[in-house]
Design a protein around this motif. Structure first.
Motif, PDB file in Angstrom:
ATOM      1  N   GLY A 106      33.535 115.676  -9.461  1.00  0.00           N
ATOM      2  CA  GLY A 106      32.899 116.927  -9.855  1.00  0.00           C
ATOM      3  C   GLY A 106      32.906 117.951  -8.741  1.00  0.00           C
ATOM      4  N   VAL A 107      32.636 117.511  -7.509  1.00  0.00           N
ATOM      5  CA  VAL A 107      32.641 118.420  -6.360  1.00  0.00           C
ATOM      6  C   VAL A 107      34.039 119.016  -6.162  1.00  0.00           C
ATOM      7  CG1 VAL A 107      32.450 118.544  -3.843  1.00  0.00           C
ATOM      8  CG2 VAL A 107      30.708 117.321  -5.173  1.00  0.00           C
ATOM      9  N   ALA A 108      35.054 118.149  -6.145  1.00  0.00           N
ATOM     10  CA  ALA A 108      36.423 118.611  -5.913  1.00  0.00           C
ATOM     11  C   ALA A 108      36.921 119.472  -7.065  1.00  0.00           C
ATOM     12  CB  ALA A 108      37.351 117.411  -5.713  1.00  0.00           C
ATOM     13  N   GLY A 109      36.665 119.050  -8.302  1.00  0.00           N
ATOM     14  CA  GLY A 109      37.149 119.788  -9.458  1.00  0.00           C
ATOM     15  C   GLY A 109      36.464 121.124  -9.632  1.00  0.00           C
ATOM     16  N   GLY A 110      35.161 121.171  -9.384  1.00  0.00           N
ATOM     17  CA  GLY A 110      34.448 122.434  -9.494  1.00  0.00           C
ATOM     18  C   GLY A 110      34.916 123.439  -8.459  1.00  0.00           C
ATOM     19  N   PHE A 111      35.144 122.956  -7.240  1.00  0.00           N
ATOM     20  CA  PHE A 111      35.645 123.836  -6.179  1.00  0.00           C
ATOM     21  C   PHE A 111      37.028 124.382  -6.550  1.00  0.00           C
ATOM     22  CE2 PHE A 111      37.982 124.512  -2.185  1.00  0.00           C
ATOM     23  CZ  PHE A 111      37.130 125.425  -1.568  1.00  0.00           C
ATOM     24  N   ALA A 112      37.895 123.498  -7.069  1.00  0.00           N
ATOM     25  CA  ALA A 112      39.237 123.925  -7.479  1.00  0.00           C
ATOM     26  C   ALA A 112      39.172 124.924  -8.627  1.00  0.00           C
ATOM     27  CB  ALA A 112      40.068 122.712  -7.888  1.00  0.00           C
ATOM     28  N   ALA A 113      38.226 124.728  -9.542  1.00  0.00           N
ATOM     29  CA  ALA A 113      38.086 125.644 -10.679  1.00  0.00           C
ATOM     30  C   ALA A 113      37.799 127.058 -10.196  1.00  0.00           C
ATOM     31  CB  ALA A 113      36.954 125.164 -11.588  1.00  0.00           C
ATOM     32  N   GLY A 114      36.883 127.178  -9.246  1.00  0.00           N
ATOM     33  CA  GLY A 114      36.555 128.506  -8.738  1.00  0.00           C
ATOM     34  C   GLY A 114      37.636 129.094  -7.867  1.00  0.00           C
ATOM     35  N   LEU A 115      38.254 128.268  -7.028  1.00  0.00           N
ATOM     36  CA  LEU A 115      39.264 128.752  -6.084  1.00  0.00           C
ATOM     37  C   LEU A 115      40.544 129.186  -6.781  1.00  0.00           C
ATOM     38  CD1 LEU A 115      40.158 129.093  -3.088  1.00  0.00           C
ATOM     39  CD2 LEU A 115      41.021 126.752  -3.217  1.00  0.00           C
ATOM     40  N   VAL A 163      43.501 135.161 -11.197  1.00  0.00           N
ATOM     41  CA  VAL A 163      42.687 133.954 -11.071  1.00  0.00           C
ATOM     42  C   VAL A 163      41.343 134.145 -11.779  1.00  0.00           C
ATOM     43  CG1 VAL A 163      41.402 132.520  -9.433  1.00  0.00           C
ATOM     44  CG2 VAL A 163      43.783 133.111  -8.971  1.00  0.00           C
ATOM     45  N   GLY A 164      40.710 135.302 -11.572  1.00  0.00           N
ATOM     46  CA  GLY A 164      39.420 135.565 -12.210  1.00  0.00           C
ATOM     47  C   GLY A 164      39.523 135.646 -13.719  1.00  0.00           C
ATOM     48  N   THR A 165      40.558 136.311 -14.208  1.00  0.00           N
ATOM     49  CA  THR A 165      40.765 136.436 -15.652  1.00  0.00           C
ATOM     50  C   THR A 165      41.077 135.079 -16.264  1.00  0.00           C
ATOM     51  OG1 THR A 165      41.611 138.678 -15.315  1.00  0.00           O
ATOM     52  CG2 THR A 165      42.090 137.636 -17.432  1.00  0.00           C
ATOM     53  N   SER A 166      41.843 134.270 -15.553  1.00  0.00           N
ATOM     54  CA  SER A 166      42.157 132.925 -16.026  1.00  0.00           C
ATOM     55  C   SER A 166      40.896 132.088 -16.174  1.00  0.00           C
ATOM     56  CB  SER A 166      43.126 132.246 -15.055  1.00  0.00           C
ATOM     57  OG  SER A 166      43.326 130.897 -15.402  1.00  0.00           O
ATOM     58  N   ALA A 167      39.969 132.240 -15.244  1.00  0.00           N
ATOM     59  CA  ALA A 167      38.714 131.495 -15.325  1.00  0.00           C
ATOM     60  C   ALA A 167      37.952 131.853 -16.595  1.00  0.00           C
ATOM     61  CB  ALA A 167      37.858 131.778 -14.096  1.00  0.00           C
ATOM     62  N   ALA A 168      37.967 133.144 -16.962  1.00  0.00           N
ATOM     63  CA  ALA A 168      37.288 133.581 -18.182  1.00  0.00           C
ATOM     64  C   ALA A 168      37.997 133.047 -19.427  1.00  0.00           C
ATOM     65  CB  ALA A 168      37.218 135.105 -18.228  1.00  0.00           C
ATOM     66  N   ARG A 188      33.980 132.298  -4.599  1.00  0.00           N
ATOM     67  CA  ARG A 188      33.684 133.210  -3.486  1.00  0.00           C
ATOM     68  C   ARG A 188      34.761 133.135  -2.408  1.00  0.00           C
ATOM     69  NH1 ARG A 188      28.233 131.753  -4.807  1.00  0.00           N
ATOM     70  NH2 ARG A 188      28.299 129.973  -3.401  1.00  0.00           N
ATOM     71  N   LEU A 189      35.268 131.921  -2.156  1.00  0.00           N
ATOM     72  CA  LEU A 189      36.332 131.766  -1.164  1.00  0.00           C
ATOM     73  C   LEU A 189      37.620 132.429  -1.649  1.00  0.00           C
ATOM     74  CD1 LEU A 189      37.378 130.595   1.481  1.00  0.00           C
ATOM     75  CD2 LEU A 189      37.858 128.450   0.272  1.00  0.00           C
ATOM     76  N   ALA A 190      37.908 132.330  -2.961  1.00  0.00           N
ATOM     77  CA  ALA A 190      39.130 132.911  -3.519  1.00  0.00           C
ATOM     78  C   ALA A 190      39.183 134.409  -3.289  1.00  0.00           C
ATOM     79  CB  ALA A 190      39.228 132.606  -5.012  1.00  0.00           C
ATOM     80  N   ALA A 191      38.032 135.068  -3.357  1.00  0.00           N
ATOM     81  CA  ALA A 191      37.993 136.522  -3.182  1.00  0.00           C
ATOM     82  C   ALA A 191      38.306 136.944  -1.753  1.00  0.00           C
ATOM     83  CB  ALA A 191      36.613 137.053  -3.584  1.00  0.00           C
ATOM     84  N   ARG A 192      38.205 136.004  -0.792  1.00  0.00           N
ATOM     85  CA  ARG A 192      38.432 136.354   0.617  1.00  0.00           C
ATOM     86  C   ARG A 192      39.794 135.914   1.128  1.00  0.00           C
ATOM     87  NH1 ARG A 192      33.055 134.255   1.203  1.00  0.00           N
ATOM     88  NH2 ARG A 192      33.860 132.428   2.296  1.00  0.00           N
ATOM     89  N   LEU A 193      40.472 134.998   0.415  1.00  0.00           N
ATOM     90  CA  LEU A 193      41.757 134.499   0.894  1.00  0.00           C
ATOM     91  C   LEU A 193      42.880 135.494   0.629  1.00  0.00           C
ATOM     92  CD1 LEU A 193      41.780 130.754  -0.218  1.00  0.00           C
ATOM     93  CD2 LEU A 193      41.737 131.612   2.114  1.00  0.00           C
ATOM     94  N   PRO A 194      43.865 135.588   1.517  1.00  0.00           N
ATOM     95  CA  PRO A 194      45.040 136.429   1.252  1.00  0.00           C
ATOM     96  C   PRO A 194      45.850 135.861   0.100  1.00  0.00           C
ATOM     97  CG  PRO A 194      45.365 135.122   3.245  1.00  0.00           C
ATOM     98  CD  PRO A 194      43.930 134.949   2.845  1.00  0.00           C
ATOM     99  N   VAL A 195      46.537 136.731  -0.627  1.00  0.00           N
ATOM    100  CA  VAL A 195      47.262 136.329  -1.820  1.00  0.00           C
ATOM    101  C   VAL A 195      48.288 135.232  -1.531  1.00  0.00           C
ATOM    102  CG1 VAL A 195      48.885 137.116  -3.580  1.00  0.00           C
ATOM    103  CG2 VAL A 195      46.930 138.525  -2.981  1.00  0.00           C
TER     104      VAL A 195
END
Length: 271
Positions: A16-25, A182-187, A239-246
């Motif tokens: 759950g920890v790994a998958g949730g992090f991957a989902a957001g990232l 990435v954000g639109t895909s999450a939605a 939150r990390l995804a928003a700060r990483l370079p493309v």
């Protein structure tokens, strides 16, 4: 709560920890991680081989319903969800979910595992090559987007994912910014996962040799064990995804998919 569940609980919590992090990232709902590892965990517990991947797919999609909500809220707060794309793709999700859910019921565990590996490898290759789209390429019109939604939804049911493995490459190919893709895909993962979870619940009813605690092809102990840490970690990844370079985000996405495709292909080969 059974002793057997308590024995496997640490593994479910870690997933759950790994998958949730991957989902957001990565905007992928976590399914690309959940499916191969749930398959391995179910196999280790001695579940019927004929239903291993079906149960992993159904359980993964049920979890993604909730991780998608958590991840999408964070991406929306940062302005990285294009709701016009979501509205355009959404009509095709219902039809694709019905088709994909029906096909998943017909296919064997080996066929589903191999299909998972093929499509995930394709998505990883597209990201790894980082092919530059033509500057003039744009998203298709309403009918085209609905068709894309149908295809993404159907394939997502077959690999137990929220659709990010196809929707992110598709949107970046159409010159949508990577963070916004990435954000639109999450939605988009939310309606896809809802359709998938319903179809695997219906499809698994009446199947023999399912373990106690199953609702169709959804295994409730795994669902509960993975869900809570998954929902908590999805905003951290977002939150990390928003700060990483493309460029870095694309490399992470591709490497992640290559590894999981190889594991699933190995499992299919041994089945």
């Amino acid at each position: 709560m059974s002793v057997d569940f308590l024995h496997w609980l640490p593994a479910y919590l870690a997933l759950g920890v790994a998958g949730g992090f991957a989902a957001g990232l990565l905007g992928i709902g976590g399914g690309m991680l959940f499916v191969p590892l749930l398959t391995w965990l179910f196999e280790a517990q001695g579940f019927a081989r004929a239903s291993l991947v079906h149960m992993a797919l159904g359980t993964s999609l049920a979890i993604i319903v909730f991780t998608s909500i958590s991840s999408a809220r964070t991406h929306h707060a940062k302005g990285n969800v294009d709701w016009s794309i979501v509205r355009g793709i959404a009509p095709g999700i219902l039809l694709g979910g019905l088709v994909g859910g029906w096909l998943a019921k017909q296919l064997s565990t080996t066929a589903l595992a191999m299909l998972f590996a093929v499509f995930v490898s394709y998505s990883a290759l597209q990201m790894f090559l980082n092919a530059k789209p033509k500057p003039t390429r744009q998203l298709p019109g309403a009918l085209g987007l609905a068709g894309v939604g149908t295809a993404i939804s159907a394939l997502s049911q077959l690999v137990g994912a929220g659709g990010g493995f196809l929707s992110v490459p598709f949107m970046t190919w159409c010159n949508v910014n990577m963070h916004r893709a990435v954000g639109t895909s999450a939605a988009l993962g939310l309606p896809i996962a809802i359709m998938g979870a319903v179809m695997f619940f219906i499809g698994g009813r009446g199947t023999v040799d399912l373990p106690a605690g199953s609702l169709g092809f959804i295994y409730l102990p795994a669902f509960l064990g993975v869900l809570i840490p998954g929902v908590l970690m999805a905003p951290v990844g977002a939150r990390l995804a928003a700060r990483l370079p493309v460029a870095t985000l694309k490399r992470v996405f591709a490497a992640f998919l290559f590894v999981l495709a190889a594991k699933m292909l190995h499992s299919a080969w041994l089945t």
